[in-house]
Design a protein around this motif. Sequence first.
Motif, PDB file in Angstrom:
ATOM      1  N   ALA A  86      10.341 -38.459 -38.220  1.00  0.00           N
ATOM      2  CA  ALA A  86      11.380 -37.585 -37.680  1.00  0.00           C
ATOM      3  C   ALA A  86      12.597 -38.387 -37.237  1.00  0.00           C
ATOM      4  CB  ALA A  86      10.820 -36.779 -36.509  1.00  0.00           C
ATOM      5  N   ILE A  87      12.362 -39.506 -36.582  1.00  0.00           N
ATOM      6  CA  ILE A  87      13.468 -40.358 -36.148  1.00  0.00           C
ATOM      7  C   ILE A  87      14.240 -40.874 -37.363  1.00  0.00           C
ATOM      8  CG2 ILE A  87      14.083 -42.467 -34.927  1.00  0.00           C
ATOM      9  CD1 ILE A  87      13.045 -40.142 -33.167  1.00  0.00           C
ATOM     10  N   ARG A  88      13.513 -41.256 -38.401  1.00  0.00           N
ATOM     11  CA  ARG A  88      14.149 -41.780 -39.613  1.00  0.00           C
ATOM     12  C   ARG A  88      15.067 -40.748 -40.259  1.00  0.00           C
ATOM     13  NH1 ARG A  88      10.076 -42.846 -44.234  1.00  0.00           N
ATOM     14  NH2 ARG A  88       9.061 -43.958 -42.517  1.00  0.00           N
ATOM     15  N   HIS A  89      14.653 -39.484 -40.230  1.00  0.00           N
ATOM     16  CA  HIS A  89      15.427 -38.440 -40.902  1.00  0.00           C
ATOM     17  C   HIS A  89      16.365 -37.687 -39.959  1.00  0.00           C
ATOM     18  CE1 HIS A  89      13.573 -38.644 -44.893  1.00  0.00           C
ATOM     19  NE2 HIS A  89      12.425 -38.892 -44.280  1.00  0.00           N
ATOM     20  N   GLY A  90      16.404 -38.086 -38.702  1.00  0.00           N
ATOM     21  CA  GLY A  90      17.294 -37.417 -37.764  1.00  0.00           C
ATOM     22  C   GLY A  90      16.874 -35.998 -37.443  1.00  0.00           C
ATOM     23  N   VAL A  91      15.559 -35.776 -37.383  1.00  0.00           N
ATOM     24  CA  VAL A  91      15.006 -34.452 -37.108  1.00  0.00           C
ATOM     25  C   VAL A  91      14.548 -34.385 -35.652  1.00  0.00           C
ATOM     26  CG1 VAL A  91      13.087 -32.896 -37.641  1.00  0.00           C
ATOM     27  CG2 VAL A  91      14.334 -34.023 -39.493  1.00  0.00           C
ATOM     28  N   ASN A  92      14.839 -33.290 -34.982  1.00  0.00           N
ATOM     29  CA  ASN A  92      14.404 -33.077 -33.603  1.00  0.00           C
ATOM     30  C   ASN A  92      13.199 -32.140 -33.566  1.00  0.00           C
ATOM     31  OD1 ASN A  92      16.562 -34.627 -32.656  1.00  0.00           O
ATOM     32  ND2 ASN A  92      17.911 -32.847 -32.525  1.00  0.00           N
ATOM     33  N   GLY A  93      12.441 -32.206 -32.461  1.00  0.00           N
ATOM     34  CA  GLY A  93      11.306 -31.300 -32.325  1.00  0.00           C
ATOM     35  C   GLY A  93      10.112 -31.964 -31.695  1.00  0.00           C
ATOM     36  N   TRP A  94       8.921 -31.606 -32.182  1.00  0.00           N
ATOM     37  CA  TRP A  94       7.689 -32.156 -31.614  1.00  0.00           C
ATOM     38  C   TRP A  94       6.551 -32.099 -32.632  1.00  0.00           C
ATOM     39  CZ3 TRP A  94       4.316 -28.201 -32.081  1.00  0.00           C
ATOM     40  CH2 TRP A  94       4.767 -26.888 -31.882  1.00  0.00           C
ATOM     41  N   VAL A  95       5.507 -32.875 -32.339  1.00  0.00           N
ATOM     42  CA  VAL A  95       4.268 -32.840 -33.113  1.00  0.00           C
ATOM     43  C   VAL A  95       3.118 -32.788 -32.119  1.00  0.00           C
ATOM     44  CG1 VAL A  95       4.186 -35.379 -33.249  1.00  0.00           C
ATOM     45  CG2 VAL A  95       2.846 -34.011 -34.863  1.00  0.00           C
ATOM     46  N   ARG A  96       2.072 -32.038 -32.460  1.00  0.00           N
ATOM     47  CA  ARG A  96       0.915 -31.957 -31.569  1.00  0.00           C
ATOM     48  C   ARG A  96      -0.358 -31.735 -32.377  1.00  0.00           C
ATOM     49  NH1 ARG A  96       2.255 -26.035 -28.844  1.00  0.00           N
ATOM     50  NH2 ARG A  96       1.652 -24.734 -30.636  1.00  0.00           N
ATOM     51  N   ASN A  97      -1.465 -32.171 -31.808  1.00  0.00           N
ATOM     52  CA  ASN A  97      -2.773 -31.870 -32.372  1.00  0.00           C
ATOM     53  C   ASN A  97      -3.234 -30.503 -31.880  1.00  0.00           C
ATOM     54  OD1 ASN A  97      -3.042 -34.297 -33.726  1.00  0.00           O
ATOM     55  ND2 ASN A  97      -4.305 -35.268 -32.159  1.00  0.00           N
ATOM     56  N   THR A  98      -3.967 -29.803 -32.727  1.00  0.00           N
ATOM     57  CA  THR A  98      -4.700 -28.625 -32.286  1.00  0.00           C
ATOM     58  C   THR A  98      -6.156 -28.861 -32.677  1.00  0.00           C
ATOM     59  OG1 THR A  98      -4.636 -27.262 -34.304  1.00  0.00           O
ATOM     60  CG2 THR A  98      -2.662 -27.264 -32.898  1.00  0.00           C
TER      61      THR A  98
END
Length: 215
Positions: free
Chosen positions: A31-43
């Motif tokens: 995400a940092i490499r592509h300039g994307v914002n947001g989040w990731v999580r396990n379920t």
Amino acid sequence: MSATSPTIAVRLRVSGLVQGVGFRPFVHRLAIRHGVNGWVRNTSGRVEIHAEGDIEAVDAFASALRSDAPVLARIDGVVCEVAESEAPEGFVVAASVTSASERQPVSPDVATCDACLAELVDPTNRRFRYPFITCTDCGPRFTVIESMPYDRERTSMRRFAQCPACLAEYRAPGDRRYHSETNSCAVCGPRLWLVTPAGEEVPGNDPIAAAAGQL
């Protein structure tokens, strides 16, 4: 995120062998490499990602989830849906979400990687001869996981609070031990010891060598 280019928000649900394989740290770096914002999580059953940014950046990010995935991962499916914007700033690893109705594969234990082996035999490294050395690329998974989603508190490692040095690695996005749930060292992790037939601990810094000497 560009002020002039069209932007989009999406929710991605990634299924397969995607926990215990360094997938969340990988997604964060991607995400940092592509300039994307947001989040990731396990379920309990998958990995979920919320991604916002320029349409081209988000598309490239989503494509790279498969093409650049960690070697230990196995992606069985990626579901992508348009989502409402959460106006996130940056990209983070979010808290996991549990669900009793979800299931997913559990990663097998993984042989010690070359980077950890190099540290293991380096007298100047703080993990020199530490038998429980591990990182996001190797170490125990199946034998320590007690339930999913994969987080330290749901493994047998929950009994071992990380020392400041290990915690700094765990929190550093550029470190290969970023969100390594089995991270530990001789200061804070499990240890080996040798005992006599009477059950008394034999003093010394290398119980394996001491045991070998008794053979």
